[in-house]
Every structure is written in structure tokens, then in C-alpha cells.
Design a protein around this motif. Structure first.
Motif, PDB file in Angstrom:
ATOM      1  N   GLN A   1      -9.676   2.464  -0.947  1.00 28.20           N
ATOM      2  CA  GLN A   1     -10.548   1.995  -2.018  1.00 28.20           C
ATOM      3  C   GLN A   1     -11.749   2.914  -2.188  1.00 28.20           C
ATOM      4  O   GLN A   1     -12.117   3.277  -3.305  1.00 28.20           O
ATOM      5  CB  GLN A   1     -11.020   0.570  -1.724  1.00 28.20           C
TER       6      GLN A   1
ATOM      7  N   MET B   1      -4.947  -3.190  -4.852  1.00 27.02           N
ATOM      8  CA  MET B   1      -5.553  -2.852  -3.568  1.00 27.02           C
ATOM      9  C   MET B   1      -6.527  -3.932  -3.132  1.00 27.02           C
ATOM     10  O   MET B   1      -6.601  -4.270  -1.938  1.00 27.02           O
ATOM     11  CB  MET B   1      -6.253  -1.496  -3.659  1.00 27.02           C
TER      12      MET B   1
ATOM     13  N   VAL C   1      -7.006   0.175   3.918  1.00 28.29           N
ATOM     14  CA  VAL C   1      -7.173  -0.187   2.512  1.00 28.29           C
ATOM     15  C   VAL C   1      -8.612   0.023   2.065  1.00 28.29           C
ATOM     16  O   VAL C   1      -8.867   0.451   0.930  1.00 28.29           O
ATOM     17  CB  VAL C   1      -6.714  -1.644   2.265  1.00 28.29           C
TER      18      VAL C   1
ATOM     19  N   LEU D   1       0.829  -1.206   0.000  1.00 27.20           N
ATOM     20  CA  LEU D   1       0.000   0.000   0.000  1.00 27.20           C
ATOM     21  C   LEU D   1       0.866   1.259   0.000  1.00 27.20           C
ATOM     22  O   LEU D   1       0.551   2.242  -0.681  1.00 27.20           O
ATOM     23  CB  LEU D   1      -0.926  -0.004   1.216  1.00 27.20           C
TER      24      LEU D   1
ATOM     25  N   THR E   1      -4.103  -0.475 -10.282  1.00 30.12           N
ATOM     26  CA  THR E   1      -3.999  -0.060  -8.880  1.00 30.12           C
ATOM     27  C   THR E   1      -5.146  -0.620  -8.051  1.00 30.12           C
ATOM     28  O   THR E   1      -4.941  -1.107  -6.937  1.00 30.12           O
ATOM     29  CB  THR E   1      -3.984   1.477  -8.791  1.00 30.12           C
TER      30      THR E   1
END
Length: 312
Positions: free
Chosen positions: A236, A172, A232, A139, A168
Motif C-alpha cells: 500500500q 488491498m 500488504v 495479494l 486495486t
């Protein structure tokens, strides 16, 4: 190493082999032999916490990284009064290497199978922590990409679309899956450690203290996994929100263009009809009037949209 230390290490290794039996899950012969010699029955446990008169069965699923691939490995501990049997993916199991080194540094852990299991759980907890750290590093390496996504422009000043961020977003998602699996692992490790603590007798206060520390460490790694999972998910959501806003802006632009050109299009449609008599065609200034009317018809919705603030 002194002769006394060498002797203690040799005795510890001998005791370790007697108190800890490793059984590969894909070796039926070894499983049968372990069952005959100790009475262990992993089939009865069926991958769940199970207690019998002789053993407590404690399953754990751990994430192990092999190069760039993360795999889930299942380990079942059968903890008895005098012996510990582990049903593991293979023998030797690389995740237990650090536990063996710890046992060699602390020979008294081999005095009971509980001490050996403590070292094994400690090693699995460290393996899980390294996996979480790896996901966190992934990350961090994506910081610039995430920043560009939230700002909406790349390094060349070009607007970023969904296809630009697809790689990306996929990475993720992979990081989120890894952290989610790690959370599950920590829950299983915490459960196994608490069962181990309950099995330790008062005659081993030092081992009980070590297991208490292990339980705290497992909970700490679980909190770290929860933090990384929240992070995360937030990243997102930020990226998806930014892309949704961009998509809405594109739709808004097309809507405004449609609203501006709809009245002139309607006027052009009227004058495109093949009627026999159209008085405007005979006017001296008919073309100018029609053109002006078309221009005003385009400006009116544009003025209304700007007044409402829809251009912002």
C-alpha cells in the motif's frame, strides 16, 4: 471398518454428545435448557474471560468465509470439569466439522471436555489459517497490477493515475482488514488455548502435549498473519508513494510552465494597456525588440530552473 472400530466410534459419539453441549446463540429455549441441566450462565460472562466455581468462560471471534463473503462469528466456550458447553452462531456450526472428524479418529479426546475443546480450537485455528491464505492469494493475484503501479505505467505504456488504481487499492484495503481481523482471532485463540492448558491435570500428559503443540501452531499462524499484514502495508505504501511522486511531477510541470510564461504574460499585460503615448509603437524595430524581449524573458526562468536541476 471392523466391529471393534465401529463399537469404539459409537461409544465415542455417545460420550461426545454427553460431554459437549452445543447451544445456538439465537435459540433461547436451548440456552435455557443448557443452563438448567449444567448450570452454565453465558450472560454473566458477557463475552469476556470469566471464571466461576463450575466453568471457565473463554470467548473467541473467528473469521469464516461464506462464498465470497467473510463474516465474523463469535463462539464462547464454557469449560467445566465434566462438560463443555459452546455458545455458537448455529447448530451445527460448519467450522467445527473438522473437529468432529478429528474426534472420531481419536476417540480418547472424548474422555474429558478438555480434549473436545482442544479439537474445536484446533479446527478454528485451521479455519483462520485458510482465511489468511486466501488473503495472501489475493495479494499474489494482484502482483502485475502492483508492479505496474510502482513503475507508473500500464501495459500500453500509458501513465497510471489514482483512478486507474482505485480498484486495486480497494482490494488491498480489504485484504489488510481481513489480515488484521485474523490477527485478533489468533490472539483470542492463543488466550483460550493457554487457559485450556492450565486446566489440564497431570493425569492427562498426552493431551497436555497436544495442547502445547496447538499453542505453537496458533502462534505460528499469528506470525503468518503479521507477515501478511506487514506485506500488504508495504505494498500500500509503495503504491501511494508512487502515486504521490506522479502527482508531484504533474504539479512540477505546471509550476515550470507557469514560471516560463509569467514574464511574457507580464510584458503582454503592459502593452495591452490603453495609454495615450507608448514610444515603442513609433519605433521602426519596436515589434522585433518587444518580441525578442518577450522570448528572452521566457528563457531566463527556464534556464534558471534547468540549472537548479528542477527538471529532473
Amino acid at each position: 471398518m471392523t466391529s471393534q472400530a465401529a463399537l469404539e466410534a459409537t461409544m465415542a459419539s455417545t460420550t461426545l454428545r454427553r460431554r459437549w453441549i452445543q447451544v445456538a446463540a439465537d435459540d433461547p429455549a436451548a440456552l435455557t435448557q443448557a443452563s438448567r441441566s449444567t448450570g452454565v450462565d453465558f450472560a454473566a460472562a458477557a463475552g469476556r474471560v470469566w471464571e466461576t466455581d463450575d466453568f471457565v468462560y473463554l470467548p473467541v471471534v473467528v473469521n469464516v468465509r461464506r462464498g465470497d463473503v467473510l463474516v465474523r462469528e463469535a463462539v464462547v466456550f464454557a469449560l467445566g470439569e465434566d462438560v463443555l458447553v459452546t455458545l455458537q452462531p448455529r447448530t451445527p456450526f460448519a467450522a467445527f466439522d473438522k473437529a468432529i472428524a478429528r474426534i472420531r479418529r481419536t476417540p480418547e479426546l472424548t474422555e474429558t471436555p478438555h480434549g473436545i475443546m482442544y479439537a474445536l480450537l484446533y479446527a478454528l485455528n485451521e479455519v483462520s489459517e485458510r482465511v489468511i491464505d486466501s488473503a495472501s492469494d489475493t495479494l499474489e493475484s494482484m502482483t502485475d497490477e502492483i508492479t505496474m503501479a510502482t513503475n507508473g505505467y500500464d501495459a500500453q505504456g500509458r501513465e497510471i493515475g489514482v483512478t486507474d488504481m482505485q480498484d486495486t487499492i480497494e482490494r488491498m484495503n480489504e485484504a489488510e482488514e481481513i489480515v488484521s481481523r485474523s490477527q485478533e482471532t489468533q490472539l483470542l485463540l492463543a488466550r483460550a488455548a493457554r487457559h485450556l492448558r492450565a486446566e489440564i491435570t497431570p493425569e492427562h500428559p498426552r493431551l497436555a502435549g497436544l495442547v502445547d503443540i496447538l499453542i505453537a501452531d496458533v502462534d505460528g499462524v499469528k506470525e503468518h498473519a503479521s507477515y501478511e499484514h506487514d506485506k500488504v502495508r508495504y505494498l500500500q505504501q509503495s503504491i501511494m508513494t508512487s502515486l504521490d511522486v506522479k502527482q508531484n511531477q504533474i504539479v512540477k510541470v505546471f509550476t515550470i510552465i507557469t514560471a516560463v510564461f509569467l514574464p511574457p504574460t507580464l510584458i503582454a499585460t503592459f502593452y495591452g494597456m490603453n495609454f495615450t503615448k507608448m514610444p515603442e509603437l513609433a519605433w521602426e524595430h519596436g515589434f522585433l525588440v518587444t518580441t525578442t524581449l518577450t522570448f528572452v524573458a521566457a528563457l531566463i526562468p527556464l534556464w534558471y530552473i534547468k540549472r537548479k536541476g528542477w527538471l529532473r
